[in-house]
Design a protein around this motif. Sequence first.
Motif, short mmCIF file in Angstrom:
data_model
loop_
_atom_site.label_atom_id
_atom_site.label_comp_id
_atom_site.label_asym_id
_atom_site.label_seq_id
_atom_site.Cartn_x
_atom_site.Cartn_y
_atom_site.Cartn_z
N THR A 85 0.80 -1.52 0.22
CA THR A 85 -0.15 -0.14 -0.25
C THR A 85 0.96 1.52 0.14
OG1 THR A 85 0.39 -0.36 2.53
CG2 THR A 85 -2.14 -1.45 1.25
N SER A 86 2.42 0.91 0.19
CA SER A 86 2.66 2.16 -0.13
C SER A 86 4.44 1.81 -0.25
CB SER A 86 3.55 2.77 1.70
OG SER A 86 3.83 1.97 2.37
N LYS A 87 4.49 3.29 -1.21
CA LYS A 87 6.47 2.89 -1.50
C LYS A 87 7.10 2.72 -0.91
CE LYS A 87 4.54 3.59 -5.92
NZ LYS A 87 4.32 2.77 -6.72
N TRP A 88 8.63 1.72 -1.37
CA TRP A 88 9.23 1.69 -0.10
C TRP A 88 9.94 3.37 0.32
CZ3 TRP A 88 14.69 3.53 -0.74
CH2 TRP A 88 15.61 2.74 0.36
N TYR A 89 10.37 4.21 -0.83
CA TYR A 89 10.59 5.76 -0.90
C TYR A 89 10.49 6.05 0.55
CZ TYR A 89 7.86 6.83 -4.70
OH TYR A 89 7.28 7.22 -5.15
N SER A 90 8.62 6.15 0.73
CA SER A 90 8.07 6.04 1.43
C SER A 90 7.84 6.52 2.87
CB SER A 90 6.41 6.32 0.39
OG SER A 90 5.89 4.98 1.42
N ARG A 91 8.14 4.99 3.00
CA ARG A 91 8.88 4.86 4.22
C ARG A 91 9.81 4.26 5.34
NH1 ARG A 91 6.33 -0.12 1.19
NH2 ARG A 91 8.27 -1.37 1.89
N ASN A 92 10.48 4.66 4.55
CA ASN A 92 12.29 5.38 4.44
C ASN A 92 13.42 6.57 4.76
OD1 ASN A 92 13.48 1.77 4.99
ND2 ASN A 92 12.39 1.64 3.58
N MET A 93 11.29 7.67 4.40
CA MET A 93 12.68 8.72 4.89
C MET A 93 13.44 9.00 5.29
SD MET A 93 11.04 10.12 2.17
CE MET A 93 10.51 12.23 2.80
N GLY A 94 13.16 8.31 6.49
CA GLY A 94 13.98 8.84 7.72
C GLY A 94 15.90 8.16 6.98
N LEU A 95 15.22 7.33 6.49
CA LEU A 95 17.47 6.72 6.28
C LEU A 95 17.85 7.46 4.77
CD1 LEU A 95 19.31 3.89 5.74
CD2 LEU A 95 17.60 3.12 4.55
N LEU A 96 16.88 7.35 3.99
CA LEU A 96 17.68 8.71 2.60
C LEU A 96 17.34 9.99 3.57
CD1 LEU A 96 14.18 7.77 0.78
CD2 LEU A 96 16.33 6.91 0.18
N TYR A 156 14.66 9.72 -4.44
CA TYR A 156 13.50 9.13 -3.48
C TYR A 156 12.66 10.63 -3.23
CZ TYR A 156 14.59 4.92 -5.65
OH TYR A 156 14.47 4.16 -7.32
N HIS A 157 13.61 10.80 -2.06
CA HIS A 157 13.07 12.43 -0.87
C HIS A 157 11.99 12.56 -1.45
CE1 HIS A 157 14.12 12.48 3.25
NE2 HIS A 157 13.85 14.09 3.22
N LEU A 158 12.68 13.28 -2.47
CA LEU A 158 11.85 14.09 -3.25
C LEU A 158 10.91 13.60 -4.21
CD1 LEU A 158 14.12 16.96 -5.14
CD2 LEU A 158 13.29 17.25 -2.98
N LEU A 159 10.50 12.48 -4.27
CA LEU A 159 9.52 12.20 -5.05
C LEU A 159 8.76 11.85 -3.45
CD1 LEU A 159 8.63 10.95 -7.21
CD2 LEU A 159 9.35 8.37 -6.63
N HIS A 160 8.87 11.93 -3.20
CA HIS A 160 7.70 11.60 -1.12
C HIS A 160 7.76 13.35 -1.08
CE1 HIS A 160 5.13 10.25 2.05
NE2 HIS A 160 6.07 10.47 2.68
N GLY A 161 8.20 13.14 -0.28
CA GLY A 161 8.27 15.03 0.60
C GLY A 161 7.84 16.06 -0.35
N PHE A 162 8.25 16.21 -1.46
CA PHE A 162 7.54 17.38 -2.11
C PHE A 162 5.89 17.18 -2.10
CE2 PHE A 162 6.46 19.99 -5.56
CZ PHE A 162 6.99 21.58 -4.92
N PHE A 163 5.24 16.27 -2.79
CA PHE A 163 4.53 15.97 -3.16
C PHE A 163 3.54 16.34 -1.74
CE2 PHE A 163 0.47 13.10 -3.49
CZ PHE A 163 0.33 13.72 -4.97
#
Length: 208
Positions: A85-96, A156-163
């Motif tokens: 239900t969620s992308k890998w990068y959205s679950r790992n924003m802290g790591l990125l 990957y960080h921007l792909l989730h974070g900006f939106f």
Amino acid sequence: LTGLFLCLFLIVHLLGNTQLLLPADEAIGKFNGYSKFMTGNPIIKIVSYALYASIVLHAVYALVITLQNRQSSGGQYAYDQREKTSKWYSRNMGLLGAVLLLYLVIHMKDFWYQYKWGNIPLDEAGNKDLYTIVVEAYGQWWYVLLNVLAFVALGYHLLHGFFSAFKSLGAYPPRLSKLLYFFSVGLTVLLTAGFIVIPIYVYFKFHS
């Protein structure tokens, strides 16, 4: 808000760095002149302080959110299918974010600190020759690889974070959701590709 401000900085920073793609005899004067303006203009200095504060606030707030999310989840779920239900990068924003923070420390040490307090020679116009420092740094394959990996993480960080920033602010009209998503993807691709292409170009142009 801090994330969106940092996105604006990335756009300006990339536009400035594109001068590294110019012919060497033209790039050295323009890039060093740009560097002097960015460090000497009083208004830019004020913006820089806001930038530094935003980086710290963004990192601290992200850490707080990550810890709160872990505490609220109570650890690992017995039946965890979040990957569906969620992308890998959205679950790992802290790591990125941690990867980017580490890269930022290295980047600031090698360029910002050197420009401020290092013994940098002057170019023909009397400006500090940061251009030569950058070209020499990008002459090391491992440093170019570090940049590539860091900016892939940034992508990957921007792909989730900006939106998601617009969702967090409540500025998310449903009828414009697709348009906002495609704009986010487009901005992410342009920024990521731009920051990756520059060190690779410099490496092969001067050191291959």
